[in-house]
Design an enzyme around this catalytic site. Sequence first.
Site, mmCIF file in Angstrom:
data_model
loop_
_atom_site.group_PDB
_atom_site.id
_atom_site.type_symbol
_atom_site.label_atom_id
_atom_site.label_comp_id
_atom_site.label_asym_id
_atom_site.label_seq_id
_atom_site.Cartn_x
_atom_site.Cartn_y
_atom_site.Cartn_z
ATOM 1 N N SER A 187 62.958 43.865 -23.310
ATOM 2 C CA SER A 187 63.182 44.914 -24.173
ATOM 3 C C SER A 187 64.193 44.188 -24.915
ATOM 4 C CB SER A 187 63.722 46.245 -23.068
ATOM 5 O OG SER A 187 63.801 47.577 -23.433
ATOM 6 N N ASP A 190 54.471 51.415 -26.482
ATOM 7 C CA ASP A 190 55.821 51.555 -26.252
ATOM 8 C C ASP A 190 56.802 52.469 -26.630
ATOM 9 O OD1 ASP A 190 58.348 51.425 -25.448
ATOM 10 O OD2 ASP A 190 57.784 48.561 -25.806
ATOM 11 N N HIS A 225 56.304 50.592 -22.279
ATOM 12 C CA HIS A 225 57.814 49.677 -22.186
ATOM 13 C C HIS A 225 57.585 49.189 -20.840
ATOM 14 C CE1 HIS A 225 61.477 48.227 -23.619
ATOM 15 N NE2 HIS A 225 61.439 49.235 -22.581
#
Length: 712
Positions: free
Chosen positions: A564, A649, A684
């Site tokens: 991330s 995501d 995600h």
Amino acid sequence: MKIRHLSIAGFVSLMSLQGGVSMAASNTDSIKPPVAATSQWQEVRHGETVTDPYRWLHKKDDPKVIDYLKAENAYTDAMTAHVKPLADKLFQETRARMKETDLSVPVRRGNYYYYNRFEAGKQYPFFCRRPAAANGQDDVNGKEEILLDGNALAEGQKFMGMGGTSLSPDANLIAYWVDYTGYRQFRLQVKDLRSGKVLSDTVERVTSVAWAADNQTLFYTQEDPVTKRSDRLFRLKLGSQPEQVYYEAVEQFALEVGTTKDRAFVIVHAQSTDTTEDWAIPADKPTTTMRSVLGRQTGHRYDTDSHKGQFLIRTNRNARNFRLVSAPVATPDEAHWTTIAEHQNDGLITGFEVFENYLAVAEKSQALNRIRIYDFAKKNWKTIAFDDQVYLAMNTGTPEYRSGTMRINYQSPVTPSTVMEVDLASGQRKVLKQQEVLGGYDASRYEARRIWVTARDGVRVPAWAVMKKGVELNGKAPLLLYAYGSYGISMEPSFSLARVSLLDRGVIYVQAHIRGGTEMGEHWHDDGMLMKKKNTFYDFIDVAEYLTKNGWTSRDRLIIQGGSAGGLLMGAVTNMRPDLFKAVHAAVPFVDVMNTMMDASLPLTTGEYLEWGNPNEKAAYDYMRSYSPYDNLEKKAYPAILVTTGLNDSQVMYWEPAKYVAKLRTLKTDNNPLLLKMNMDAGHGGASGRYDALKEASFNFAWMLDQWGIKE
């Protein structure tokens, strides 16, 4: 927040994909990667004409985009076919350590003890309870009631993510919210635990929930369908239509709702990076107009609980690392504050939990956690601390306001997760359960160490390492270096079942607490954000240099990993120092910083201006442009790179890593692998089931081991 983590035969037979990609391969020795099509797109930004030939990949509903992504997956499958046996072996090793049928430590709430349990072979937990015995203790023979079966909720779904649960005060109703795509858009439902029926009340895009005292009124926050900002608060009387209570107009703020520990108030919390505001609604008067606790002032961050007619407030006003104060509910302004916990220059107050007679304050100092207990009657403190160099200790939440004990979790890189009960009066600790690691795990075979690295500007950066005892620091050890460094989020030295397989193969694992988190206090975040963001990257590089210069590893044995915002870190440091790393694993990486932050229509973008900067301002634009990984790819040699992500995501759009890989393929001058592995059914957080998630982690580790030349 952008918390910015086809079969081989099918690939070989694939010769072309119409319009989006072309490829040719006849055997694994001559596999060629997909070649992404290009298109004409440009935009003028602050006088700079920006082109993006892979902009077409933003169109998720275009079949050519999906074809291209499938081709990338097929290429990755073909290129990693030889590591599949090792990945399978790692999966089986970790699964063999896992107690597949297991039970969490039951915790009391009212007349019941609540717990989660897993069954062997099942992906998701059961959420359960059983009645307390007459003396209030847990009755292990009490009749179990399954509140929610995660496996039933997931039946027929490729993905199932539980957003949260909330039990009504009388314990007869449970609200829960579920996502079936990985995009983190949750549907709220309510189940009547007396009848077992799911009520007709259903709401989409719910992010948080709180019950009023009447057991019939729910407050919930809802996110915008496009921006995904939680900007609306609703009140729902079951069986009726929802009523909007509040709309948060300021784009940098998001809403969350909860209740105080004593259940006296519903608290609505608005938060941006540097400012917060709380409103209170009496829980027994849910139609009352909500009242701001301390208003909203730029730079003031606070959060609120209640206790015997007082608000307890954690505030950073004149206290960078926060202090804890109390004030009458009727007059909570600063003139009526009484300090309970003073500000400390070397200790950050990260949170607190209030009980009828005690207060537990969570703190972080020198990258380690500690808990202090305050006795309201005696007005004295006790500290719960541990002697290990590296550990994690945190309060895990004790639902009972009148409890005389609290639950904490202790673990370290060598010590499995341990649930402890702390007597609030004496501070004495009792171990209730330690995570059972099957297969003869012996913690004494491993060691964890604290490391301090002096960065280029003289600042001392903490890190920690875990390894098998006997590994020589002669520069030959394979080493995996992980970091995050954003949003003020602290990385913790936790225990990992899967990591044991690396340690047993001689790998050293190091985690660096680089600037951008709050491991060393709020200033640590300040010094790794906005116009100081590059400190995050410099710290990571300086830790890597330290490890190679001091015998921990060498450049050809050093692999780095981040997800991330940690994926942004991976992209930035790889651009800056590609010679320093053997290989890189970038998970759901936030690598296309400029295109994302220049597009206010994307989820979360405007809310993040206070973390990264507003690129509509020239100075911020130039600074962000100077480190954005996608914008700074060059024609040069790069390490081996594995990029993993998910099609659904919502934090970092799939097209960021896809474009990054496509562009880098046209520039890299080396023969090292560059792979994109996209989960087409997740978001995600990757796969949602525990076995599926373990398979993903096992593949990633197998790829790393192969890069180190470790084949078994």
